[in-house]
Each structure stands twice: as structure tokens, then as C-alpha cells.
Scaffold this active site. Structure first.
Site, PDB file in Angstrom:
ATOM      1  N   ASP A  76      15.800  27.601 125.720  1.00 16.04           N
ATOM      2  CA  ASP A  76      17.042  28.313 126.054  1.00 16.04           C
ATOM      3  C   ASP A  76      17.406  28.344 127.548  1.00 16.04           C
ATOM      4  OD1 ASP A  76      16.711  28.776 123.357  1.00 16.04           O
ATOM      5  OD2 ASP A  76      16.788  30.956 123.469  1.00 16.04           O
TER       6      ASP A  76
ATOM      7  N   LYS B  70      19.198  27.379 117.274  1.00 16.03           N
ATOM      8  CA  LYS B  70      18.679  28.485 116.461  1.00 16.03           C
ATOM      9  C   LYS B  70      19.574  29.701 116.612  1.00 16.03           C
ATOM     10  CE  LYS B  70      15.781  29.777 120.329  1.00 16.03           C
ATOM     11  NZ  LYS B  70      16.471  31.042 120.641  1.00 16.03           N
TER      12      LYS B  70
ATOM     13  N   CYS C 125      12.544  34.979 123.608  1.00 15.77           N
ATOM     14  CA  CYS C 125      12.448  33.691 122.913  1.00 15.77           C
ATOM     15  C   CYS C 125      11.174  32.907 123.235  1.00 15.77           C
ATOM     16  CB  CYS C 125      13.709  32.877 123.158  1.00 15.77           C
ATOM     17  SG  CYS C 125      15.128  33.655 122.326  1.00 15.77           S
TER      18      CYS C 125
HETATM   19  C1  VGL Z   1      17.172  35.536 123.967  1.00 10.17           C
HETATM   20  C2  VGL Z   1      17.943  37.672 123.745  1.00 10.17           C
HETATM   21  C3  VGL Z   1      18.886  37.257 122.840  1.00 10.17           C
HETATM   22  C4  VGL Z   1      16.215  34.591 124.634  1.00 10.17           C
HETATM   23  C5  VGL Z   1      18.106  35.099 123.054  1.00 10.17           C
HETATM   24  O1  VGL Z   1      16.521  33.375 124.736  1.00 10.17           O
HETATM   25  O2  VGL Z   1      15.148  35.062 125.089  1.00 10.17           O
HETATM   26  N1  VGL Z   1      17.092  36.813 124.292  1.00 10.17           N
HETATM   27  N2  VGL Z   1      18.963  35.978 122.501  1.00 10.17           N
END
Ligand code: VGL
Ligand code: ZN
Length: 243
Positions: free
Chosen positions: A48, A146, A191
Site C-alpha cells: 500500500d 484488496k 496492513c
Molecule cells: C490501511 C487503514 C485503512 C493500511 C488501509 O494500508 O494500513 N490502514 N486501510
């Protein structure tokens, strides 16, 4: 040491420099034993590293941009690289805005358990959901998205928050005989941690490269994540430990 150095003749200095390098040499086997060299059975999993999690994005993680050059450099040590993207529908169940009278960073009970509510972030196809422009991973082989089921979040790259729906990543890695994963990216305590815990559960040898991650740290979530990861046998290393 300093006063000795001041009184050293040039010859004396050269001798002590040699002695120093021998002492340094004696220490290096220890370093070598601790350092890891990823092989054909290892994958770098870049979690991410998207605009949403970086300054200017919708859910910025403090220092998020700092992981980019570290990850770009690490990539040179890996034959296998997988990238993930948080990839939510508009009105996703993890968004506070999708629930009446709820604010970001509050929690709610959903069918699969407690869900932290976030600002709207990483909406499919938006610039906010794009990978950071400076991330340079030309050899990456798979991008896995995802969190695209509207009613279910997925912090983990392996399994959605219902703890039933697989993303397919484990099967992909296993089909390619990859048994060891090195996790980097954002955010350490969400994540990255959930992916690391699932990787252990699925039988992968799992490393988290700490200085190639940054955390959200909500109500002590970072310390809790490291504790859980340690208990699960996740190895915590630094980028300099990888050769
Ligand atoms: C994430 C909060 C919400 C992450 C993703 O990538 O850690 N955190 N969605
Ligand atoms: Zn998300």
C-alpha cells in the site's frame, strides 16, 4: 583513544589503523550471520505505498514518503516482488462516511467483528489510490488489490477481514515455490502487521523490514502490532540487514 591518537607517529597511526580493521574484521562474521540474502524462494511484498497514505492523501501516515527510496533500493535484492493496493469501492464499509453519526477513527461492529472507521480513502481508480509516483519497481510481477468488496475490509494482503475470503496471494506465492516473504510499506500497524500475521499463519517465513514501514499508531496500535508479530514469530529487521 583520542589522546593516544594525538601522540601517534605516522607509523604508529598506520599500525593502529591495521589493528582497528582486524578488530572490525573479527566483528563482521557476526554481522554476516545476522544479515539475510533473499533467494529465489523469497518475495518482497510492498504494501500500500499509495498516495492516500502519504502527505497530501486522504489518510496520510506520518513519514510515509520516507519508505519510498528505501523500498526502491531494497528491490535490487529481490528476484520476486509483489505490490499491493488498498482498493475500496465508493461508500466502502470501512469509511466513517458510510455510517450514520460516525466519525473517522471511531469503531463500529460489523458482521465480521470490530471495524475501525477511516476517512474515505483509496477509492478505486482515483489518483489517491495510485501508487506513489517515485516508487520504482519495474521488476514487480504482481499487483494485488484488496478491500474491493464493499461490505468487507481487507488490511491483510492474504485474507479479507471476514477471515474467510482469500485474496489469492498465498496460492500465487505457493504456486511459485515462494516460502519466505519480506514485508515493507504502509502502515506498519495495520496492513503490514495483518499481512505479516497471516503470512505466518499460512506457513511463510516472515520478515518485516521496520525502517521500510511507517505507522498510523492509533491508541497504542503500533506497540500492540509489534507484540503480536513477535509472538507469531515474525522477524523484525532493518533494510541494512538485507544483502
Ligand atoms: C490501511 C487503514 C485503512 C493500511 C488501509 O494500508 O494500513 N490502514 N486501510
Ligand atoms: Zn483501507
Amino acid at each position: 583513544m583520542t589522546s593516544n591518537t594525538i601522540n601517534l607517529s605516522r607509523r604508529g597511526f598506520v599500525q593502529s589503523a591495521v589493528a582497528f580493521s582486524i578488530a572490525g574484521g573479527a566483528a563482521s562474521p557476526v554481522l554476516a550471520a545476522d544479515s539475510v540474502k533473499p533467494g529465489a524462494n523469497s518475495a518482497l511484498i510492498v504494501i500500500d505505498v499509495q498516495n492516500c497514505f502519504i502527505d497530501g492523501g486522504t489518510l496520510p501516515v506520518k513519514g510515509g514518503a520516507e519508505v519510498v527510496p528505501i523500498i526502491n533500493k531494497l528491490a535490487g535484492s529481490f528476484q520476486n516482488i509483489v505490490v499491493t493496493q488498498d482498493w475500496h469501492t465508493p461508500g466502502h464499509a470501512s469509511f466513517a462516511s458510510a455510517h450514520t453519526a460516525k466519525k473517522p477513527f471511531e469503531t463500529i461492529g460489523l458482521s465480521y467483528g470490530t471495524q475501525v472507521l477511516w476517512p474515505d480513502h483509496c477509492v478505486q481508480g482515483s489518483d489517491d489510490a495510485a501508487l506513489h509516483k517515485d516508487l520504482k519497481l519495474p521488476t514487480a510481477q504482481l499487483i494485488i488489490r484488496k478491500g474491493f468488496n464493499k461490505g468487507v475490509d481487507s488490511y491483510s494482503a492474504f485474507e479479507e477481514a471476514d477471515r474467510k475470503t482469500a485474496t489469492g496471494l498465498a496460492a500465487y506465492l505457493k504456486a511459485r515455490s515462494i516460502d519466505t516473504v519480506f514485508l515493507v510499506g504502509l502502515a506498519t500497524d495495520f496492513c503490514v502487521a495483518w499481512s505479516a500475521l497471516d503470512a505466518r499463519k499460512l506457513g511463510f517465513t516472515t520478515y518485516v523490514v521496520e525502517d521500510a514501514t511507517r505507522a498510523i499508531d492509533l491508541n497504542g496500535s503500533l506497540a500492540a502490532a509489534w507484540k503480536q508479530m513477535a509472538e507469531a514469530g515474525v522477524k523484525r529487521i532493518q533494510a541494512s540487514d538485507i544483502s
